[in-house]
Design a protein around this motif. Structure first.
Motif, mmCIF file in Angstrom:
data_model
loop_
_atom_site.group_PDB
_atom_site.id
_atom_site.type_symbol
_atom_site.label_atom_id
_atom_site.label_comp_id
_atom_site.label_asym_id
_atom_site.label_seq_id
_atom_site.Cartn_x
_atom_site.Cartn_y
_atom_site.Cartn_z
ATOM 1 N N GLU A 1 0.999 -1.282 0.099
ATOM 2 C CA GLU A 1 -0.147 0.035 -0.083
ATOM 3 C C GLU A 1 0.739 1.384 -0.252
ATOM 4 N N ALA A 2 2.113 1.035 -0.141
ATOM 5 C CA ALA A 2 2.941 2.206 0.007
ATOM 6 C C ALA A 2 2.971 2.758 -1.802
ATOM 7 N N GLY A 3 2.754 4.116 -1.897
ATOM 8 C CA GLY A 3 2.938 4.879 -3.054
ATOM 9 C C GLY A 3 1.897 6.304 -3.115
ATOM 10 N N ALA A 4 1.904 6.585 -4.115
ATOM 11 C CA ALA A 4 1.156 8.170 -4.351
ATOM 12 C C ALA A 4 -0.397 8.136 -4.083
ATOM 13 N N TYR A 5 -0.787 8.842 -3.241
ATOM 14 C CA TYR A 5 -2.359 8.922 -3.088
ATOM 15 C C TYR A 5 -2.736 10.157 -3.490
ATOM 16 N N GLN A 6 -3.994 10.193 -4.160
ATOM 17 C CA GLN A 6 -4.610 11.533 -4.704
ATOM 18 C C GLN A 6 -5.998 11.487 -4.467
ATOM 19 N N CYS A 7 -6.839 12.657 -3.965
ATOM 20 C CA CYS A 7 -8.152 12.666 -3.737
ATOM 21 C C CYS A 7 -8.613 13.757 -4.806
ATOM 22 N N GLU A 8 -9.778 13.123 -5.447
ATOM 23 C CA GLU A 8 -10.653 14.219 -6.445
ATOM 24 C C GLU A 8 -12.112 14.572 -6.060
ATOM 25 N N VAL A 9 -12.402 15.755 -6.389
ATOM 26 C CA VAL A 9 -13.667 16.215 -6.245
ATOM 27 C C VAL A 9 -14.202 16.632 -7.546
ATOM 28 N N TRP A 10 -15.543 16.242 -7.724
ATOM 29 C CA TRP A 10 -15.923 16.417 -9.006
ATOM 30 C C TRP A 10 -17.651 16.613 -9.041
ATOM 31 N N ASN A 11 -18.144 17.402 -9.753
ATOM 32 C CA ASN A 11 -19.448 17.593 -10.062
ATOM 33 C C ASN A 11 -19.790 17.508 -11.578
ATOM 34 N N PRO A 12 -21.081 17.828 -11.954
ATOM 35 C CA PRO A 12 -21.227 17.764 -13.567
ATOM 36 C C PRO A 12 -20.592 18.557 -14.344
ATOM 37 N N VAL A 13 -19.905 19.572 -13.688
ATOM 38 C CA VAL A 13 -19.334 20.658 -14.753
ATOM 39 C C VAL A 13 -17.875 20.888 -14.296
ATOM 40 N N SER A 14 -17.210 20.311 -13.291
ATOM 41 C CA SER A 14 -16.118 20.366 -13.031
ATOM 42 C C SER A 14 -15.557 19.299 -12.211
ATOM 43 N N VAL A 15 -14.232 19.170 -12.417
ATOM 44 C CA VAL A 15 -13.438 17.927 -11.717
ATOM 45 C C VAL A 15 -11.929 18.584 -11.488
ATOM 46 N N SER A 16 -11.593 18.385 -10.099
ATOM 47 C CA SER A 16 -10.306 18.967 -9.643
ATOM 48 C C SER A 16 -9.548 17.818 -9.014
ATOM 49 N N ARG A 17 -8.440 17.419 -8.895
ATOM 50 C CA ARG A 17 -7.441 16.334 -8.346
ATOM 51 C C ARG A 17 -6.395 17.134 -7.509
ATOM 52 N N SER A 18 -6.279 16.581 -6.510
ATOM 53 C CA SER A 18 -5.138 17.024 -5.493
ATOM 54 C C SER A 18 -3.762 16.537 -5.905
ATOM 55 N N GLU A 19 -2.700 17.269 -5.272
ATOM 56 C CA GLU A 19 -1.425 16.781 -5.622
ATOM 57 C C GLU A 19 -1.194 15.467 -4.849
ATOM 58 N N PRO A 20 -0.456 14.667 -5.188
ATOM 59 C CA PRO A 20 -0.269 13.392 -4.832
ATOM 60 C C PRO A 20 0.751 13.739 -3.331
ATOM 61 N N VAL A 21 0.357 12.600 -2.408
ATOM 62 C CA VAL A 21 1.157 12.722 -1.293
ATOM 63 C C VAL A 21 1.656 11.167 -1.116
#
Length: 534
Positions: A195-215
């Motif tokens: 489970e070691a590696g890069a984790y990202q979270c993404e928020v989204w709606n019908p008109v927009s998507v945005s992803r976080s920087e990896p940790v």
């Protein structure tokens, strides 16, 4: 007279109709933040006098947005008017540069000439342009396997949906089991190295998507499977054979995160190394033993080790002695060449005959120098490969030679060789010429002892009896002759000596031939030959 906006609002309470023919549709259907939005009204009927728009769940002055008089086109803002809203003549509502706060329920109320009202409902969702979320950890992003817990939070001011990514891909099912109901929190108990590696979270709606920087998550583990390699081959627990004075490199490998600390030991004694490999150069017996690699993980506080045994290789060829030349003669040099001598040689010694100190010719020291022994004649020279040079051979050099070697392990080996020396060709010819003369001379010496004549001392020396001395030719001066045998016996004349047997005819230094004797022995012939030459 047309009622004012406030007077007809009061009447609407009495004449409120529940007809559902009026529809309100937002255009665009999924407006984004900043879009111009229109709530299009359909299904109006009859001659209408006025419109009221409400931005809220009920018909209340608190939620009144605007009132519009159809005949005059006058519009009166309500308490919730933001300055972006305007009513069209057909009853539709325009919102310029819609914002997320414009989302919600909208109600349209109409008034006709019969002072009857109709109501229509609509709903608007204005989607924001999402900003990148931030992944937050409740503790360090470097955890120890099977011991620590991972807890990540997807932080975003928007109520938009959230989803997670691992190394750029959708989160595996096994990890998704640790998500909270809203998908914003990820929890993993007893974290594993996979489970070691890069984790990202993404928020989204019908008109927009945005992803976080990896940790990046680091999982510490090990060391495991510690092994020692030689030329990419695992040697752990094995014995490695190494030729004398050659080099060897041992590599220590393991599964560990982070890279472990290395400690090498030799027969339990710590070596100053600290690297993942160990070089052994110029292999000798002093370097034989057990080599151990100890690895320590400073994060997990675990350790492991592996060992090998290193030994010198046994000699592959049996030791032999070969004289060069194989058939030496007098006056030549000969080398007793040693083939297959031990590569881990410590010292050696040559002997003339048996391996005893009085017979020692020379010894080779570990420093490479050799020292002469009691039997050294000044003509013997030793070499590092155990070979022996004997210079200017003579016949007495023939016989047995013994080589004794001692290795670094203390192994002793003794080897013997027989050296034969042939006479030089010129010496053989001279010996043949004088052999007959020497035989006659031996007989003459025996008779002269009986008759009292002088002894013949060489092929160029002769003497007669005293009665014939005047008739003999002159001869070179000689040492005084020995007394005749009859004088040694105490007689006054030869006649006084009464018939001795053949054994009494010999003088003290004159050997008697055995029965059937045909001439002097070879050794006496050589000696007499040398005397004659002198």
């Amino acid at each position: 007279m047309v009622p004012t906006s406030h007077s007809w609002l009061l009447l609407s309470v009495v004449f409120l109709s529940t007809r559902a023919d009026i529809t309100i549709t937002p255009e665009p259907a999924q407006p984004a933040e900043g879009d111009n939005l229109t709530l299009v009204v359909r299904g109006l009927s009859g001659e209408l006098l006025a419109y009221n728009w409400y931005a809220g769940p009920s018909l209340s002055l608190t939620y009144l947005l605007a009132s519009y008089i159809v005949s005059t086109g006058d519009e009166t803002p309500g308490p919730v008017h933001t300055g972006r809203e305007s009513v069209r003549p057909d009853g539709s509502l325009d919102i310029h540069g819609a914002l997320p706060r414009h989302s919600g329920t909208y109600i349209l109320q109409t008034l006709n000439r019969q002072f009857q009202t109709e109501v229509g409902y609509g709903h608007v969702q204005v989607y924001e342009i999402l900003a990148p979320p931030v992944v937050m950890a409740n503790n360090s992003m470097a955890l120890v396997e099977h011991r620590d817990t991972l807890r990540l939070l997807c932080s975003s001011p928007s109520p938009a949906n959230a989803r997670w990514f691992f190394n750029g891909q959708a989160l595996p099912v096994a990890i998704r089991l640790g998500l909270s109901p809203d998908g914003r929190v990820l929890t993993r108990h007893g974290i594993r190295r996979e489970e070691a590696g890069a984790y990202q979270c993404e928020v989204w709606n019908p008109v927009s998507v945005s992803r976080s920087e990896p940790v990046n998550l680091t999982v510490y583990y090990g060391p495991e499977r510690v092994a020692i390699l030689q030329d990419a081959t695992t040697r752990t627990g094995c014995t490695i054979r190494v030729d004398f004075n050659t080099s060897l490199t041992l590599w220590c490998v393991s599964r560990s995160c982070p890279e472990p600390e290395y400690v090498w030991t030799f027969n339990g004694r710590t070596l100053q190394n600290g690297q993942d490999h160990l070089n052994i150069t110029g292999m000798t017996a002093a370097q034989e033993g057990t080599y151990t690699c100890i690895v320590k993980n400073p994060k997990t506080l675990l350790s492991g080790s592996a060992s090998v045994v290193v030994k010198l290789s046994a000699a592959a060829v049996a030791m032999t002695i070969v004289p060069v030349p194989t058939k030496p003669t007098e006056g030549q040099d000969v080398t007793l060449t040693v083939q297959g001598y031990p590569k881990d040689l410590l010292v050696y010694a040559w002997y003339r005959g048996p391996a005893s100190e009085p017979s020692r010719l020379l010894s080779q020291l570990p420093s490479g120098n050799w020292i002469a022994g009691p039997a050294h004649t000044g003509r013997e020279v030793g070499f590092p490969n155990c070979s022996l040079l004997v210079q200017k051979l003579n016949l007495t050099d023939a016989g047995r030679y013994t080589l004794k070697t001692v290795t670094l392990q203390g192994k002793t080996e003794t080897l013997e060789a027989e050296l034969q020396v042939a006479r030089a060709r010129s010496a053989l010819l001279q010996l043949r010429e004088v052999r007959g003369t020497d035989t006659a001379r031996w007989r003459q010496r025996t008779v002269s002892g009986v008759l009292g004549q002088k002894r013949v001392l060489g092929p160029r020396t002769w003497r007669n009896s005293p009665t014939t001395a005047d008739s003999q030719p002159s001869a070179p001066s000689l040492p005084a002759p020995e007394r005749p045998l009859w004088a040694k016996r105490g007689r006054s004349s030869p006649q006084a000596y009464k018939g001795p047997d053949s054994a009494s005819l010999a003088t003290e230094d004159t050997p008697q031939p055995s029965p059937g004797f045909k001439g002097p022995s070879e050794e006496r012939t050589r000696r007499q030959f040398r005397e004659a030459q002198e």
